[in-house]
Motif scaffolding. Structure first.
Motif, mmCIF file in Angstrom:
data_model
loop_
_atom_site.group_PDB
_atom_site.id
_atom_site.type_symbol
_atom_site.label_atom_id
_atom_site.label_comp_id
_atom_site.label_asym_id
_atom_site.label_seq_id
_atom_site.Cartn_x
_atom_site.Cartn_y
_atom_site.Cartn_z
ATOM 1 N N VAL A 42 0.559 5.647 -7.580
ATOM 2 C CA VAL A 42 -0.643 6.457 -7.745
ATOM 3 C C VAL A 42 -0.281 7.906 -8.014
ATOM 4 O O VAL A 42 -0.867 8.553 -8.874
ATOM 5 C CB VAL A 42 -1.563 6.324 -6.503
ATOM 6 N N GLN A 43 0.693 8.434 -7.310
ATOM 7 C CA GLN A 43 1.067 9.821 -7.502
ATOM 8 C C GLN A 43 1.674 10.058 -8.873
ATOM 9 O O GLN A 43 1.456 11.092 -9.484
ATOM 10 C CB GLN A 43 2.037 10.272 -6.414
ATOM 11 N N LEU A 96 2.160 1.645 -3.501
ATOM 12 C CA LEU A 96 1.088 2.095 -4.393
ATOM 13 C C LEU A 96 0.764 3.567 -4.171
ATOM 14 O O LEU A 96 0.657 4.341 -5.121
ATOM 15 C CB LEU A 96 -0.174 1.249 -4.170
ATOM 16 N N ASN A 97 0.600 3.952 -2.920
ATOM 17 C CA ASN A 97 0.208 5.330 -2.622
ATOM 18 C C ASN A 97 1.327 6.331 -2.862
ATOM 19 O O ASN A 97 1.097 7.421 -3.367
ATOM 20 C CB ASN A 97 -0.284 5.452 -1.178
ATOM 21 N N LYS A 98 2.521 5.985 -2.483
ATOM 22 C CA LYS A 98 3.629 6.938 -2.534
ATOM 23 C C LYS A 98 4.209 7.076 -3.936
ATOM 24 O O LYS A 98 4.552 8.167 -4.365
ATOM 25 C CB LYS A 98 4.714 6.504 -1.544
ATOM 26 N N SER A 112 -1.252 9.933 -11.463
ATOM 27 C CA SER A 112 -2.195 11.042 -11.366
ATOM 28 C C SER A 112 -1.564 12.384 -11.723
ATOM 29 O O SER A 112 -2.262 13.376 -11.813
ATOM 30 C CB SER A 112 -2.776 11.108 -9.953
ATOM 31 N N ARG A 140 0.835 -1.214 0.000
ATOM 32 C CA ARG A 140 0.000 0.000 0.000
ATOM 33 C C ARG A 140 0.866 1.258 0.000
ATOM 34 O O ARG A 140 0.541 2.244 -0.665
ATOM 35 C CB ARG A 140 -0.937 -0.008 1.202
ATOM 36 N N TYR A 141 1.952 1.214 0.756
ATOM 37 C CA TYR A 141 2.863 2.361 0.761
ATOM 38 C C TYR A 141 3.416 2.598 -0.640
ATOM 39 O O TYR A 141 3.448 3.729 -1.126
ATOM 40 C CB TYR A 141 4.005 2.127 1.755
ATOM 41 N N GLY A 153 5.694 12.829 -7.173
ATOM 42 C CA GLY A 153 5.831 11.563 -6.482
ATOM 43 C C GLY A 153 7.244 11.073 -6.359
ATOM 44 O O GLY A 153 7.501 10.112 -5.675
#
Length: 158
Positions: free
Chosen positions: A132-133, A127-129, A136, A124-125, A140
Motif C-alpha cells: 500500500v505504501q 499489504l500495509n507496510k 500510494s 495484512r502486515y 515504504g
C-alpha cells in the motif's frame, strides 16, 4: 566515484548477507532442536514426529489453500479486490515448503504461515507496510525517500 561504488556494493550486499545468515542459522537451529528432542524422546520418535508434521502440514496446506481459493472467488464475484487472498497465496506456499523441510523450527514457522489467524496478520502486515505504501507514493522501503517532484518547462511546437 568511490563513494557511489561503496554505496552500490553495500546496497547489494545486504540481501546476500541476509540470505547467508538464513542458510547458516536455520540449519544450525534445526540440528540443535533435532539433537535435543532426539536426546529426550529418542531417535525413532523424533523421526516419526518430523514425518507426522510434514504429513499434517500437507493436509492443512490443502485445506487452507482451498479455503483461500474459495474466498478469492467470492471476492471477485462480489466485485471486490481480493488483495488479502492474493497475498495469502504465496504465504501458504512458503508455509507448505517450510513444513516439508525436516525440522521443528521450520515446522513452527510453517504452521504460523498456515494457521488462518497468523497468516492474515502476516498478509495484512505485508499489504500495509510494503504494497500500500509503495503504490500510494509514501515511503515504504529501504532507501525510498517518497514522491519526487521534477520541475520544468513545457512548450508545444506545432
Amino acid at each position: 566515484m568511490e563513494k557511489i561504488d561503496s554505496f552500490i556494493i553495500l546496497k547489494f550486499m545486504h540481501p546476500f548477507r541476509l540470505l547467508f545468515l538464513i542458510f547458516l542459522v536455520i540449519p544450525l537451529i534445526e540440528i540443535y532442536f533435532l539433537l535435543v528432542i532426539g536426546g529426550i524422546i529418542g531417535p525413532l520418535p523424533t523421526i516419526a514426529m518430523v514425518v507426522f508434521t510434514a504429513v499434517l502440514g500437507a493436509w492443512l496446506l490443502r485445506i487452507e489453500g482451498f479455503h483461500t481459493w474459495f474466498r478469492l472467488q467470492q471476492s471477485m464475484a462480489q466485485g471486490k479486490i481480493p488483495a488479502l487472498e492474493i497475498v495469502e497465496g504465496p504465504i501458504l506456499l512458503v508455509g507448505g515448503a517450510l513444513l516439508l523441510t525436516p525440522g521443528f523450527f521450520t515446522d513452527f514457522l510453517g504452521f504460523l504461515c498456515l494457521f488462518p489467524a497468523t497468516r492474515r496478520k502476516i498478509a495484512r502486515y505485508l499489504l500495509n507496510k510494503w504494497l500500500v505504501q509503495r503504490v500510494s507514493g509514501r515511503p515504504g522501503g529501504p532507501g525510498e525517500q517518497g514522491p519526487r517532484t521534477i520541475e520544468g518547462e513545457y512548450r508545444r511546437k506545432d
